[in-house]
Write a protein that holds these residues in place. Structure first.
Motif, PDB file in Angstrom:
ATOM      1  N   ILE A 158       1.602  -3.923   1.455  1.00 10.82           N
ATOM      2  CA  ILE A 158       1.867  -5.061   2.339  1.00 10.82           C
ATOM      3  C   ILE A 158       0.695  -5.258   3.296  1.00 10.82           C
ATOM      4  O   ILE A 158       0.258  -6.398   3.538  1.00 10.82           O
ATOM      5  CB  ILE A 158       3.192  -4.851   3.110  1.00 10.82           C
ATOM      6  N   MET A 159       0.169  -4.161   3.833  1.00 14.70           N
ATOM      7  CA  MET A 159      -0.973  -4.271   4.733  1.00 14.70           C
ATOM      8  C   MET A 159      -2.195  -4.816   4.008  1.00 14.70           C
ATOM      9  O   MET A 159      -2.935  -5.656   4.552  1.00 14.70           O
ATOM     10  CB  MET A 159      -1.285  -2.904   5.352  1.00 14.70           C
ATOM     11  N   ALA A 160      -2.424  -4.387   2.762  1.00  9.96           N
ATOM     12  CA  ALA A 160      -3.561  -4.884   1.983  1.00  9.96           C
ATOM     13  C   ALA A 160      -3.409  -6.369   1.698  1.00  9.96           C
ATOM     14  O   ALA A 160      -4.382  -7.140   1.795  1.00  9.96           O
ATOM     15  CB  ALA A 160      -3.694  -4.087   0.687  1.00  9.96           C
ATOM     16  N   MET A 161      -2.192  -6.778   1.354  1.00 13.12           N
ATOM     17  CA  MET A 161      -1.949  -8.203   1.079  1.00 13.12           C
ATOM     18  C   MET A 161      -2.127  -9.035   2.342  1.00 13.12           C
ATOM     19  O   MET A 161      -2.677 -10.141   2.297  1.00 13.12           O
ATOM     20  CB  MET A 161      -0.546  -8.408   0.491  1.00 13.12           C
ATOM     21  N   THR A 162      -1.692  -8.518   3.482  1.00 13.10           N
ATOM     22  CA  THR A 162      -1.862  -9.229   4.754  1.00 13.10           C
ATOM     23  C   THR A 162      -3.341  -9.367   5.084  1.00 13.10           C
ATOM     24  O   THR A 162      -3.792 -10.447   5.509  1.00 13.10           O
ATOM     25  CB  THR A 162      -1.127  -8.469   5.888  1.00 13.10           C
ATOM     26  N   LEU A 163      -4.093  -8.306   4.874  1.00 10.61           N
ATOM     27  CA  LEU A 163      -5.535  -8.356   5.129  1.00 10.61           C
ATOM     28  C   LEU A 163      -6.211  -9.359   4.202  1.00 10.61           C
ATOM     29  O   LEU A 163      -7.041 -10.171   4.641  1.00 10.61           O
ATOM     30  CB  LEU A 163      -6.152  -6.956   4.964  1.00 10.61           C
ATOM     31  N   ALA A 164      -5.848  -9.330   2.918  1.00 10.90           N
ATOM     32  CA  ALA A 164      -6.458 -10.252   1.953  1.00 10.90           C
ATOM     33  C   ALA A 164      -6.129 -11.703   2.299  1.00 10.90           C
ATOM     34  O   ALA A 164      -7.008 -12.577   2.243  1.00 10.90           O
ATOM     35  CB  ALA A 164      -5.998  -9.913   0.540  1.00 10.90           C
ATOM     36  N   SER A 165      -4.865 -11.959   2.661  1.00 13.95           N
ATOM     37  CA  SER A 165      -4.497 -13.343   2.996  1.00 13.95           C
ATOM     38  C   SER A 165      -5.176 -13.779   4.297  1.00 13.95           C
ATOM     39  O   SER A 165      -5.582 -14.939   4.431  1.00 13.95           O
ATOM     40  CB  SER A 165      -2.980 -13.498   3.095  1.00 13.95           C
ATOM     41  N   SER A 166      -5.333 -12.859   5.269  1.00 14.90           N
ATOM     42  CA  SER A 166      -6.031 -13.207   6.512  1.00 14.90           C
ATOM     43  C   SER A 166      -7.488 -13.555   6.232  1.00 14.90           C
ATOM     44  O   SER A 166      -8.026 -14.511   6.800  1.00 14.90           O
ATOM     45  CB  SER A 166      -5.970 -12.038   7.504  1.00 14.90           C
ATOM     46  N   LEU A 167      -8.131 -12.799   5.339  1.00 12.09           N
ATOM     47  CA  LEU A 167      -9.511 -13.105   4.976  1.00 12.09           C
ATOM     48  C   LEU A 167      -9.624 -14.436   4.246  1.00 12.09           C
ATOM     49  O   LEU A 167     -10.578 -15.196   4.459  1.00 12.09           O
ATOM     50  CB  LEU A 167     -10.099 -11.972   4.137  1.00 12.09           C
ATOM     51  N   ALA A 168      -8.638 -14.719   3.377  1.00 12.19           N
ATOM     52  CA  ALA A 168      -8.656 -16.000   2.658  1.00 12.19           C
ATOM     53  C   ALA A 168      -8.482 -17.164   3.624  1.00 12.19           C
ATOM     54  O   ALA A 168      -9.161 -18.194   3.506  1.00 12.19           O
ATOM     55  CB  ALA A 168      -7.554 -16.011   1.606  1.00 12.19           C
TER      56      ALA A 168
END
Length: 171
Positions: free
Chosen positions: A152-162
């Motif tokens: 979940i943290m990785a997905m949140t980071l990826a979506s924040s970067l996107a």
């Protein structure tokens, strides 16, 4: 209670090493602090206090210290800017170590709590938080939960970067 001659004879019955320990004890130092300051073992400090208690017939550390300070005052001596020990006679059981004057918590201060488990253990309580999670799912459940949280943290980071990239293109 004592006259000056009796006070002097009681003080003269002490060894120099016992006087060192009693001076520091009168300044509300713990056994551990006294041992560190005099470079001796804590057991040696307790033995010296116990020897004085046996000589004077006092029941605990506080009574011994109180009598020592009273005797010093009768003889017009003082211990390094210290005037009095609290005046409550027979005020409680001093089997537990007195807390230091400064609010520093050391590991030896936790020892008396081990004797009073009822203060912090409630027999009928249900586990809460992580304890409840561990009770229900065990160690494997904890490992799965950690992996899910990491994803979940990785997905949140990826979506924040996107989102940051998309906003960067708009500007």
């Amino acid at each position: 209670m004592f006259d000056e001659d009796e006070a002097r004879s009681l003080l003269d019955s002490l060894t120099a090493k016992q006087v060192e320990v009693l001076d520091l004890l009168a300044m509300h130092r713990t056994t551990k602090e006294i041992a560190r300051e005099l470079n001796i073992a804590p057991n040696t400090v307790d033995q010296r206090i116990s020897a004085v208690r046996d000589k004077w017939g006092t029941t605990n550390r506080k009574d011994t210290t109180r009598r020592y300070v009273e005797l010093l005052e009768l003889c017009d001596k003082t211990t390094c800017d210290f005037s009095r020990v609290d005046d409550e006679p027979g005020g409680g059981d001093d089997a537990d170590q007195d807390l230091p004057v400064d609010p520093v918590f050391v590991l030896s201060d936790a020892r008396p709590l081990a004797m009073h488990r009822e203060w912090y253990e409630d027999k009928g309580r249900r586990p809460a938080g992580l304890e409840a999670f561990d009770a229900k799912f065990g160690r494997a459940g904890r490992l799965v939960a950690i992996l899910v949280l990491a994803m979940i943290m990785a997905m949140t980071l990826a979506s924040s970067l996107a989102i940051a990239d998309a906003l960067g293109r708009l500007i």
